[in-house]
Structures are given as structure tokens and as C-alpha cells.
Design a protein around this motif. Structure first.
Motif, PDB file in Angstrom:
ATOM      1  N   MET A   1     -28.884  36.587 -33.131  1.00 45.26           N
ATOM      2  CA  MET A   1     -29.784  36.223 -34.195  1.00 45.26           C
ATOM      3  C   MET A   1     -31.119  36.805 -34.010  1.00 45.26           C
ATOM      4  O   MET A   1     -31.818  35.999 -33.147  1.00 45.26           O
ATOM      5  CB  MET A   1     -29.699  34.995 -34.837  1.00 45.26           C
ATOM      6  N   ASN A   2     -31.901  37.547 -34.875  1.00 46.02           N
ATOM      7  CA  ASN A   2     -33.204  38.038 -34.632  1.00 46.02           C
ATOM      8  C   ASN A   2     -33.947  37.486 -35.882  1.00 46.02           C
ATOM      9  O   ASN A   2     -33.695  37.510 -36.933  1.00 46.02           O
ATOM     10  CB  ASN A   2     -33.379  39.480 -34.572  1.00 46.02           C
ATOM     11  N   ILE A   3     -35.115  36.879 -35.421  1.00 43.07           N
ATOM     12  CA  ILE A   3     -35.965  36.059 -36.625  1.00 43.07           C
ATOM     13  C   ILE A   3     -37.429  36.927 -36.811  1.00 43.07           C
ATOM     14  O   ILE A   3     -37.993  37.261 -35.478  1.00 43.07           O
ATOM     15  CB  ILE A   3     -36.455  34.684 -36.447  1.00 43.07           C
ATOM     16  N   GLU A   4     -37.927  37.268 -37.813  1.00 43.03           N
ATOM     17  CA  GLU A   4     -39.054  37.794 -37.890  1.00 43.03           C
ATOM     18  C   GLU A   4     -39.957  37.187 -39.054  1.00 43.03           C
ATOM     19  O   GLU A   4     -39.519  37.167 -40.130  1.00 43.03           O
ATOM     20  CB  GLU A   4     -38.722  39.477 -38.655  1.00 43.03           C
ATOM     21  N   GLN A   5     -41.029  36.924 -38.607  1.00 40.68           N
ATOM     22  CA  GLN A   5     -42.177  36.014 -39.347  1.00 40.68           C
ATOM     23  C   GLN A   5     -43.058  37.198 -40.352  1.00 40.68           C
ATOM     24  O   GLN A   5     -43.262  38.207 -40.137  1.00 40.68           O
ATOM     25  CB  GLN A   5     -43.100  35.696 -38.823  1.00 40.68           C
ATOM     26  N   THR A   6     -42.732  36.816 -41.798  1.00 40.95           N
ATOM     27  CA  THR A   6     -43.281  37.790 -42.569  1.00 40.95           C
ATOM     28  C   THR A   6     -44.874  37.300 -42.559  1.00 40.95           C
ATOM     29  O   THR A   6     -45.327  36.340 -41.869  1.00 40.95           O
ATOM     30  CB  THR A   6     -43.166  37.411 -44.085  1.00 40.95           C
ATOM     31  N   PRO A  16     -28.654  39.263 -38.303  1.00 44.58           N
ATOM     32  CA  PRO A  16     -27.748  38.754 -37.185  1.00 44.58           C
ATOM     33  C   PRO A  16     -27.369  39.723 -36.299  1.00 44.58           C
ATOM     34  O   PRO A  16     -27.508  41.028 -36.355  1.00 44.58           O
ATOM     35  CB  PRO A  16     -26.529  38.562 -38.067  1.00 44.58           C
ATOM     36  N   ASP A  17     -26.761  39.064 -34.900  1.00 47.15           N
ATOM     37  CA  ASP A  17     -26.281  40.230 -34.090  1.00 47.15           C
ATOM     38  C   ASP A  17     -24.852  40.551 -34.654  1.00 47.15           C
ATOM     39  O   ASP A  17     -24.194  40.018 -34.807  1.00 47.15           O
ATOM     40  CB  ASP A  17     -25.907  39.348 -32.714  1.00 47.15           C
ATOM     41  N   TYR A  25     -16.379  45.322 -38.533  1.00 50.44           N
ATOM     42  CA  TYR A  25     -17.607  44.189 -37.781  1.00 50.44           C
ATOM     43  C   TYR A  25     -17.330  42.726 -38.164  1.00 50.44           C
ATOM     44  O   TYR A  25     -16.526  42.491 -38.805  1.00 50.44           O
ATOM     45  CB  TYR A  25     -19.153  44.631 -38.571  1.00 50.44           C
ATOM     46  N   PHE A  26     -18.138  42.124 -37.128  1.00 53.37           N
ATOM     47  CA  PHE A  26     -18.248  40.866 -37.454  1.00 53.37           C
ATOM     48  C   PHE A  26     -19.363  40.075 -36.833  1.00 53.37           C
ATOM     49  O   PHE A  26     -20.345  40.829 -36.060  1.00 53.37           O
ATOM     50  CB  PHE A  26     -17.175  40.130 -36.290  1.00 53.37           C
ATOM     51  N   PHE A  27     -20.037  39.249 -37.648  1.00 54.74           N
ATOM     52  CA  PHE A  27     -21.309  38.520 -37.332  1.00 54.74           C
ATOM     53  C   PHE A  27     -21.277  37.247 -37.902  1.00 54.74           C
ATOM     54  O   PHE A  27     -20.448  36.712 -38.749  1.00 54.74           O
ATOM     55  CB  PHE A  27     -22.395  39.467 -37.794  1.00 54.74           C
ATOM     56  N   GLU A  28     -21.952  36.221 -37.433  1.00 47.19           N
ATOM     57  CA  GLU A  28     -22.174  34.925 -37.786  1.00 47.19           C
ATOM     58  C   GLU A  28     -23.422  35.005 -38.715  1.00 47.19           C
ATOM     59  O   GLU A  28     -24.640  35.206 -38.225  1.00 47.19           O
ATOM     60  CB  GLU A  28     -22.617  33.858 -36.695  1.00 47.19           C
ATOM     61  N   ASN A 106     -27.636  46.429 -44.583  1.00 47.67           N
ATOM     62  CA  ASN A 106     -28.518  45.807 -43.427  1.00 47.67           C
ATOM     63  C   ASN A 106     -28.197  44.494 -42.882  1.00 47.67           C
ATOM     64  O   ASN A 106     -28.968  43.865 -41.999  1.00 47.67           O
ATOM     65  CB  ASN A 106     -29.884  45.949 -43.650  1.00 47.67           C
ATOM     66  N   LYS A 107     -27.490  43.686 -43.809  1.00 50.88           N
ATOM     67  CA  LYS A 107     -27.156  42.210 -43.181  1.00 50.88           C
ATOM     68  C   LYS A 107     -28.205  41.323 -43.036  1.00 50.88           C
ATOM     69  O   LYS A 107     -28.098  40.085 -42.653  1.00 50.88           O
ATOM     70  CB  LYS A 107     -26.086  42.249 -42.250  1.00 50.88           C
ATOM     71  N   LYS A 108     -29.390  41.750 -43.792  1.00 52.07           N
ATOM     72  CA  LYS A 108     -30.710  40.748 -43.431  1.00 52.07           C
ATOM     73  C   LYS A 108     -30.605  39.744 -44.271  1.00 52.07           C
ATOM     74  O   LYS A 108     -29.843  39.747 -45.540  1.00 52.07           O
ATOM     75  CB  LYS A 108     -31.954  41.614 -43.607  1.00 52.07           C
ATOM     76  N   GLN A 109     -31.199  38.601 -44.061  1.00 49.25           N
ATOM     77  CA  GLN A 109     -31.326  37.483 -44.943  1.00 49.25           C
ATOM     78  C   GLN A 109     -32.476  36.946 -44.933  1.00 49.25           C
ATOM     79  O   GLN A 109     -33.389  37.124 -44.084  1.00 49.25           O
ATOM     80  CB  GLN A 109     -30.402  36.289 -44.237  1.00 49.25           C
ATOM     81  N   LEU A 110     -33.066  36.457 -46.059  1.00 51.75           N
ATOM     82  CA  LEU A 110     -34.427  36.063 -46.460  1.00 51.75           C
ATOM     83  C   LEU A 110     -34.230  34.405 -46.638  1.00 51.75           C
ATOM     84  O   LEU A 110     -33.438  33.872 -47.367  1.00 51.75           O
ATOM     85  CB  LEU A 110     -35.036  36.490 -47.513  1.00 51.75           C
TER      86      LEU A 110
END
Length: 182
Positions: A1-6, A16-17, A25-28, A106-110
Motif C-alpha cells: 500500500m502506497n500513501i501520498e499526502q495531498t 494498493p499493491d 488481479y487481486f489487492f487488499e 487506477n484503484k486509488k482511494q481517497l
């Protein structure tokens, strides 16, 4: 899991990875231990899911304390412009907003912390949005801001004359007159 500060403190993007092969695909999307290792210690208690057609605009919504909600937003199908507005009066970014395209691809989450108004517009033909909350819904504490507030000047990624907006959202106050208690 990658975290990016806005540019707004505490408002973060999580990616997620993803493990892909010939099957798919699979991801948590959420793992309490991994989130904790990233410094995110939130006890989510409710999942909300919506299905919307293109042009739908939902928001901007929030709940005042003590029922304020942190939301972890992701898209299961389609594409949205997800927007969070900082309502924390003591924040250097008070009244600023951040928008991001969240897609199934892109599977990104906010991660939208307590103290923010939140909303999204649907950019694809349809979209399914899922968000986790750390507080239960409480009607008496809900508040909102008009999506087309001139002070905020939010780019929803669409022409607002085509927006499909609920009657409830059409009568929300502008930013300067919202009843935020943050």
C-alpha cells in the motif's frame, strides 16, 4: 500500500499493491494492520455504496461533531471526480478543496478525514462508489455546501449545466453560510 499526502494536511491518497496475472488481479483495499503501519488508525463501522449514472453530482456533504465521519472512498466500477473541502477553521487550508479522479482501473482511494465536506461527480456512463465510514449516519448532524459555490469554484470535470443533482443538494447553503462546527 502506497500513501501520498495531498497539499491539505491529513487528506491522503492510498494506492494498493495490485497483483495481476492471466486470471485477473487481486489487492487488499483495506487491511487494518497495513493502514496502522501507515499511521492510519481508524475504526470503520459502516460501508456505503452508491450506483449513479453519468452526470450525477452528489455533495458536498458532512456530519458535524460528535458524529463527524472519516470516509475511505473508492470506485468499484466507472470513474468519478472525488472532491473534499477543508472545513477545519484552524487549518491553514480552510476553505481549500482537493479533487482527484478515482477509477475502477487506477484503484486509488481517497481518505477524507473528519472536518471535510465531500462529494463526487460521475464522469463515466455509470459508476459504483464504495466508502467506509468511521461513524454511523446521523441525520440531525448532517450539513452541506452547494456544489456550485462560487467561492470554492470546484472543477467537477463536467459541465455543471448537465449535472443531475438531488433536490436536497440544490437547496444547500453556500460555503459562507454552511453550519460547519469544525
Amino acid at each position: 500500500m502506497n500513501i501520498e499526502q495531498t497539499f491539505i494536511k491529513d487528506l491522503v491518497i492510498l494506492t494498493p499493491d495490485v497483483f495481476e496475472d492471466e486470471r485477473g488481479y487481486f489487492f487488499e483495499a483495506y487491511n487494518k494492520n497495513k493502514f496502522s503501519a501507515l499511521g492510519i488508525n481508524i475504526d470503520f463501522v459502516q460501508d456505503n455504496q452508491s450506483f449513479s449514472q453519468k452526470g450525477t453530482l452528489r455533495g458536498l456533504h458532512y456530519q458535524n461533531p460528535p458524529f463527524a465521519q472519516t470516509k475511505l472512498v473508492r470506485v468499484l466500477q466507472g470513474e468519478i471526480m472525488d472532491v473534499a473541502v477543508d472545513l477545519r477553521k484552524d487549518s491553514p487550508t480552510y476553505g481549500k478543496h482537493f479533487g482527484i479522479r478515482l477509477t475502477a482501473e487506477n484503484k486509488k482511494q481517497l481518505l477524507v478525514p473528519q472536518g471535510f465536506a465531500h462529494g463526487f461527480s460521475v464522469l463515466s456512463e455509470t459508476a459504483v462508489v464504495l466508502y467506509k465510514c468511521d461513524q454511523f449516519y446521523n441525520k440531525a448532524s448532517e450539513g452541506g455546501i452547494r456544489y456550485d459555490d462560487e467561492t470554492l469554484n470546484i472543477d467537477w470535470g463536467m459541465d455543471l449545466k448537465d449535472a443531475i443533482v438531488s433536490e436536497k443538494d440544490l437547496v444547500l447553503p453556500d460555503f459562507g453560510n454552511c453550519n460547519s462546527e469544525f
